[in-house]
Motif scaffolding. Structure first.
Motif, PDB file in Angstrom:
ATOM      1  N   MET A 173      -5.867 -12.483   2.928  1.00 27.46           N
ATOM      2  CA  MET A 173      -4.771 -11.549   3.213  1.00 27.46           C
ATOM      3  C   MET A 173      -5.279 -10.357   4.030  1.00 27.46           C
ATOM      4  O   MET A 173      -6.276  -9.733   3.647  1.00 27.46           O
ATOM      5  CB  MET A 173      -4.191 -11.030   1.883  1.00 27.46           C
ATOM      6  CG  MET A 173      -2.850 -10.372   2.023  1.00 27.46           C
ATOM      7  SD  MET A 173      -2.306  -9.636   0.465  1.00 27.46           S
ATOM      8  CE  MET A 173      -1.806 -11.060  -0.454  1.00 27.46           C
ATOM      9  N   GLU A 174      -4.606 -10.070   5.143  1.00 31.11           N
ATOM     10  CA  GLU A 174      -4.915  -8.849   5.913  1.00 31.11           C
ATOM     11  C   GLU A 174      -3.953  -7.786   5.440  1.00 31.11           C
ATOM     12  O   GLU A 174      -2.729  -8.008   5.458  1.00 31.11           O
ATOM     13  CB  GLU A 174      -4.673  -9.076   7.404  1.00 31.11           C
ATOM     14  CG  GLU A 174      -5.771  -9.804   8.123  1.00 31.11           C
ATOM     15  CD  GLU A 174      -5.487  -9.841   9.621  1.00 31.11           C
ATOM     16  OE1 GLU A 174      -5.789  -8.862  10.316  1.00 31.11           O
ATOM     17  OE2 GLU A 174      -4.937 -10.854  10.077  1.00 31.11           O
ATOM     18  N   ILE A 175      -4.483  -6.629   5.063  1.00 35.63           N
ATOM     19  CA  ILE A 175      -3.623  -5.587   4.490  1.00 35.63           C
ATOM     20  C   ILE A 175      -3.759  -4.289   5.269  1.00 35.63           C
ATOM     21  O   ILE A 175      -4.868  -3.771   5.456  1.00 35.63           O
ATOM     22  CB  ILE A 175      -3.977  -5.328   3.014  1.00 35.63           C
ATOM     23  CG1 ILE A 175      -3.887  -6.628   2.208  1.00 35.63           C
ATOM     24  CG2 ILE A 175      -3.072  -4.257   2.418  1.00 35.63           C
ATOM     25  CD1 ILE A 175      -4.356  -6.503   0.781  1.00 35.63           C
ATOM     26  N   SER A 176      -2.621  -3.758   5.690  1.00 40.61           N
ATOM     27  CA  SER A 176      -2.575  -2.464   6.378  1.00 40.61           C
ATOM     28  C   SER A 176      -2.047  -1.421   5.396  1.00 40.61           C
ATOM     29  O   SER A 176      -1.248  -1.740   4.519  1.00 40.61           O
ATOM     30  CB  SER A 176      -1.622  -2.575   7.569  1.00 40.61           C
ATOM     31  OG  SER A 176      -1.297  -1.288   8.046  1.00 40.61           O
ATOM     32  N   ILE A 177      -2.488  -0.173   5.543  1.00 48.23           N
ATOM     33  CA  ILE A 177      -1.902   0.866   4.685  1.00 48.23           C
ATOM     34  C   ILE A 177      -0.850   1.673   5.447  1.00 48.23           C
ATOM     35  O   ILE A 177      -0.301   2.644   4.926  1.00 48.23           O
ATOM     36  CB  ILE A 177      -2.951   1.798   4.037  1.00 48.23           C
ATOM     37  CG1 ILE A 177      -3.759   2.560   5.090  1.00 48.23           C
ATOM     38  CG2 ILE A 177      -3.860   1.017   3.110  1.00 48.23           C
ATOM     39  CD1 ILE A 177      -4.449   3.792   4.516  1.00 48.23           C
ATOM     40  N   GLY A 178      -0.549   1.291   6.679  1.00 45.75           N
ATOM     41  CA  GLY A 178       0.498   1.985   7.419  1.00 45.75           C
ATOM     42  C   GLY A 178       0.337   1.782   8.904  1.00 45.75           C
ATOM     43  O   GLY A 178      -0.701   1.295   9.374  1.00 45.75           O
ATOM     44  N   ASP A 179       1.367   2.173   9.629  1.00 41.16           N
ATOM     45  CA  ASP A 179       1.383   1.921  11.068  1.00 41.16           C
ATOM     46  C   ASP A 179       0.655   3.022  11.831  1.00 41.16           C
ATOM     47  O   ASP A 179       1.264   3.820  12.551  1.00 41.16           O
ATOM     48  CB  ASP A 179       2.833   1.803  11.562  1.00 41.16           C
ATOM     49  CG  ASP A 179       3.510   0.568  11.006  1.00 41.16           C
ATOM     50  OD1 ASP A 179       2.783  -0.357  10.565  1.00 41.16           O
ATOM     51  OD2 ASP A 179       4.742   0.511  11.001  1.00 41.16           O
ATOM     52  N   ALA A 218      -9.624  -9.934   0.828  1.00 42.39           N
ATOM     53  CA  ALA A 218      -8.712  -9.120   1.641  1.00 42.39           C
ATOM     54  C   ALA A 218      -9.486  -8.437   2.759  1.00 42.39           C
ATOM     55  O   ALA A 218     -10.647  -8.075   2.581  1.00 42.39           O
ATOM     56  CB  ALA A 218      -8.044  -8.060   0.761  1.00 42.39           C
ATOM     57  N   TYR A 219      -8.823  -8.293   3.889  1.00 42.05           N
ATOM     58  CA  TYR A 219      -9.411  -7.519   4.995  1.00 42.05           C
ATOM     59  C   TYR A 219      -8.475  -6.361   5.292  1.00 42.05           C
ATOM     60  O   TYR A 219      -7.290  -6.563   5.567  1.00 42.05           O
ATOM     61  CB  TYR A 219      -9.572  -8.420   6.230  1.00 42.05           C
ATOM     62  CG  TYR A 219      -9.875  -7.674   7.523  1.00 42.05           C
ATOM     63  CD1 TYR A 219     -10.842  -6.666   7.566  1.00 42.05           C
ATOM     64  CD2 TYR A 219      -9.191  -7.982   8.701  1.00 42.05           C
ATOM     65  CE1 TYR A 219     -11.111  -5.987   8.738  1.00 42.05           C
ATOM     66  CE2 TYR A 219      -9.461  -7.308   9.890  1.00 42.05           C
ATOM     67  CZ  TYR A 219     -10.414  -6.301   9.898  1.00 42.05           C
ATOM     68  OH  TYR A 219     -10.676  -5.613  11.057  1.00 42.05           O
ATOM     69  N   MET A 220      -8.990  -5.131   5.208  1.00 37.51           N
ATOM     70  CA  MET A 220      -8.185  -3.965   5.526  1.00 37.51           C
ATOM     71  C   MET A 220      -8.052  -3.923   7.047  1.00 37.51           C
ATOM     72  O   MET A 220      -9.053  -3.858   7.764  1.00 37.51           O
ATOM     73  CB  MET A 220      -8.849  -2.668   5.022  1.00 37.51           C
ATOM     74  CG  MET A 220      -9.148  -2.639   3.531  1.00 37.51           C
ATOM     75  SD  MET A 220      -7.849  -3.255   2.449  1.00 37.51           S
ATOM     76  CE  MET A 220      -6.488  -2.156   2.811  1.00 37.51           C
ATOM     77  N   SER A 221      -6.804  -3.975   7.530  1.00 35.06           N
ATOM     78  CA  SER A 221      -6.590  -4.165   8.964  1.00 35.06           C
ATOM     79  C   SER A 221      -5.293  -3.511   9.401  1.00 35.06           C
ATOM     80  O   SER A 221      -4.252  -3.686   8.741  1.00 35.06           O
ATOM     81  CB  SER A 221      -6.533  -5.672   9.232  1.00 35.06           C
ATOM     82  OG  SER A 221      -5.878  -5.938  10.441  1.00 35.06           O
ATOM     83  N   ALA A 222      -5.344  -2.787  10.525  1.00 36.44           N
ATOM     84  CA  ALA A 222      -4.125  -2.143  11.030  1.00 36.44           C
ATOM     85  C   ALA A 222      -3.068  -3.175  11.403  1.00 36.44           C
ATOM     86  O   ALA A 222      -1.885  -2.855  11.483  1.00 36.44           O
ATOM     87  CB  ALA A 222      -4.458  -1.262  12.229  1.00 36.44           C
ATOM     88  N   SER A 223      -3.483  -4.425  11.595  1.00 40.86           N
ATOM     89  CA  SER A 223      -2.481  -5.436  11.949  1.00 40.86           C
ATOM     90  C   SER A 223      -2.156  -6.366  10.775  1.00 40.86           C
ATOM     91  O   SER A 223      -1.634  -7.467  10.975  1.00 40.86           O
ATOM     92  CB  SER A 223      -2.909  -6.236  13.184  1.00 40.86           C
ATOM     93  OG  SER A 223      -4.194  -6.767  13.013  1.00 40.86           O
ATOM     94  N   GLY A 224      -2.447  -5.918   9.561  1.00 39.50           N
ATOM     95  CA  GLY A 224      -2.094  -6.714   8.385  1.00 39.50           C
ATOM     96  C   GLY A 224      -0.694  -6.416   7.892  1.00 39.50           C
ATOM     97  O   GLY A 224       0.032  -5.611   8.481  1.00 39.50           O
ATOM     98  N   THR A 278       1.934  -4.658   5.482  1.00 37.91           N
ATOM     99  CA  THR A 278       1.857  -3.298   4.929  1.00 37.91           C
ATOM    100  C   THR A 278       1.816  -3.335   3.407  1.00 37.91           C
ATOM    101  O   THR A 278       2.633  -4.009   2.771  1.00 37.91           O
ATOM    102  CB  THR A 278       3.061  -2.462   5.404  1.00 37.91           C
ATOM    103  OG1 THR A 278       3.154  -2.586   6.815  1.00 37.91           O
ATOM    104  CG2 THR A 278       2.889  -0.991   5.047  1.00 37.91           C
ATOM    105  N   LEU A 279       0.886  -2.597   2.852  1.00 38.47           N
ATOM    106  CA  LEU A 279       0.729  -2.526   1.398  1.00 38.47           C
ATOM    107  C   LEU A 279       1.978  -1.929   0.753  1.00 38.47           C
ATOM    108  O   LEU A 279       2.502  -0.920   1.210  1.00 38.47           O
ATOM    109  CB  LEU A 279      -0.489  -1.648   1.071  1.00 38.47           C
ATOM    110  CG  LEU A 279      -0.793  -1.429  -0.409  1.00 38.47           C
ATOM    111  CD1 LEU A 279      -1.124  -2.749  -1.111  1.00 38.47           C
ATOM    112  CD2 LEU A 279      -1.941  -0.448  -0.562  1.00 38.47           C
ATOM    113  N   ASP A 280       2.449  -2.568  -0.321  1.00 38.06           N
ATOM    114  CA  ASP A 280       3.534  -1.996  -1.116  1.00 38.06           C
ATOM    115  C   ASP A 280       3.274  -2.299  -2.594  1.00 38.06           C
ATOM    116  O   ASP A 280       2.317  -2.999  -2.929  1.00 38.06           O
ATOM    117  CB  ASP A 280       4.909  -2.512  -0.653  1.00 38.06           C
ATOM    118  CG  ASP A 280       5.018  -4.026  -0.697  1.00 38.06           C
ATOM    119  OD1 ASP A 280       4.195  -4.673  -1.374  1.00 38.06           O
ATOM    120  OD2 ASP A 280       5.927  -4.569  -0.048  1.00 38.06           O
TER     121      ASP A 280
END
Ligand code: SAM
Length: 251
Positions: free
Chosen positions: A131-137, A87-93, A95-97
């Motif tokens: 998977m690119e994952i964002s934690i929010g916008d 996984a890559y933590m990314s603002a453009s991934g 959104t985590l749920d």
């Protein structure tokens, strides 16, 4: 046991998280393992650099491919044969749920890449990341806080809580927000706990909790209510509280 490998330039940021509360206990009990891997240790640059200017211009620096490719390669060799996701933590991934967290808890190894500066070279994403994952916008300085959020959320599905009961009552579990909860004292400076909770009548308590859950979700997150599976009883409770039954059409 679930293994989290966090690839980061700032391993020291994780100390409080891994050494405290649920995470520390889960590590101690052998339910999870958290390895902090500094990908700067893999750079072939003689000055220890892991970043460079973006082609085509633009502000800031990017993480170069070589240290991350080699770091991941090393992790794949160390944990060969295990069900792994990168996984890559990314603002453009995406959104985590809760659903994603539950899915990820099925991995034996979760490799989590924390970016920094303006992010990472796209070839890393295209060739190494599942998977690119964002934690929010919103945009944070680095992927370390998002990685801790992800680990915290995923490990709650990985046996850390002890029983399914604990998160089956929580917000988002069944698509609704959690009902309000109260503890002792029942009367705190004349602020009272709702009578129904003191009644000992289990069925009434459960109905009240469901009703509160519906009301709160309608008020705060109507988008969730739109998607939730509602029973006939739920629809009656919404009607009783004058929450427009057609609101779902309007969203
Ligand atoms: N230029 C990037 C963009 O516009 O999407 C932002 C880069 S940010 C300053 C640096 C790093 O922080 C990213 O590589 C990513 O790892 C992490 N990051 C920032 N915001 C995030 C978010 N909302 N969710 C997950 N990771 C985030």
């Amino acid at each position: 046991m679930m293994i989290f490998n966090c690839m980061t330039l700032f391993p020291e940021m994780f100390t409080g998280f891994t050494g405290t509360s649920l995470c520390a206990r889960a590590i101690e009990n052998g339910i999870i393992e958290v390895n902090l891997v500094n990908y700067r240790d893999y750079t072939q640059d003689k000055h220890g650099r892991v970043d460079d200017y973006p082609f085509g211009g633009g502000a800031g620096m990017l993480i170069t491919p070589q240290p991350v490719f080699d770091c991941l390669n090393d992790l794949h060799q160390r944990f060969a044969g295990k069900k792994t996701l990168n996984a890559y933590m990314s603002a453009s991934g995406r959104t985590l749920d809760q659903k994603t967290a539950r899915e990820l808890s099925g991995c034996e190894v979760l490799n989590i890449l924390c970016g920094h500066y303006e992010g990472v070279d796209q070839r890393i994403v295209d060739n190494c990341i599942d998977m690119e994952i964002s934690i929010g916008d919103y945009v944070l300085t680095g992927g370390e806080l998002p990685a801790m959020v992800l680990m915290d959320c995923v490990m709650r599905f990985a046996g850390v809580l002890g029983s399914d009961e604990a998160h089956s009552e929580e917000s988002h579990y069944d698509g609704l927000l959690e009902y309000p909860q109260y503890t002792r004292p029942a009367d705190f400076r004349e602020l009272q706990v709702p009578d129904v909770l003191l009644s000992g009548h289990h069925a009434n308590i459960m109905e009240w909790q469901r009703e509160m859950s519906l009301i709160k979700t309608a008020a705060v997150r109507p988008d969730l209510l739109k998607k939730a599976t509602l029973s006939e009883k739920d629809l009656k409770l919404l009607k009783k509280n004058k929450i427009d039954l057609d609101f779902r059409e309007g969203l």
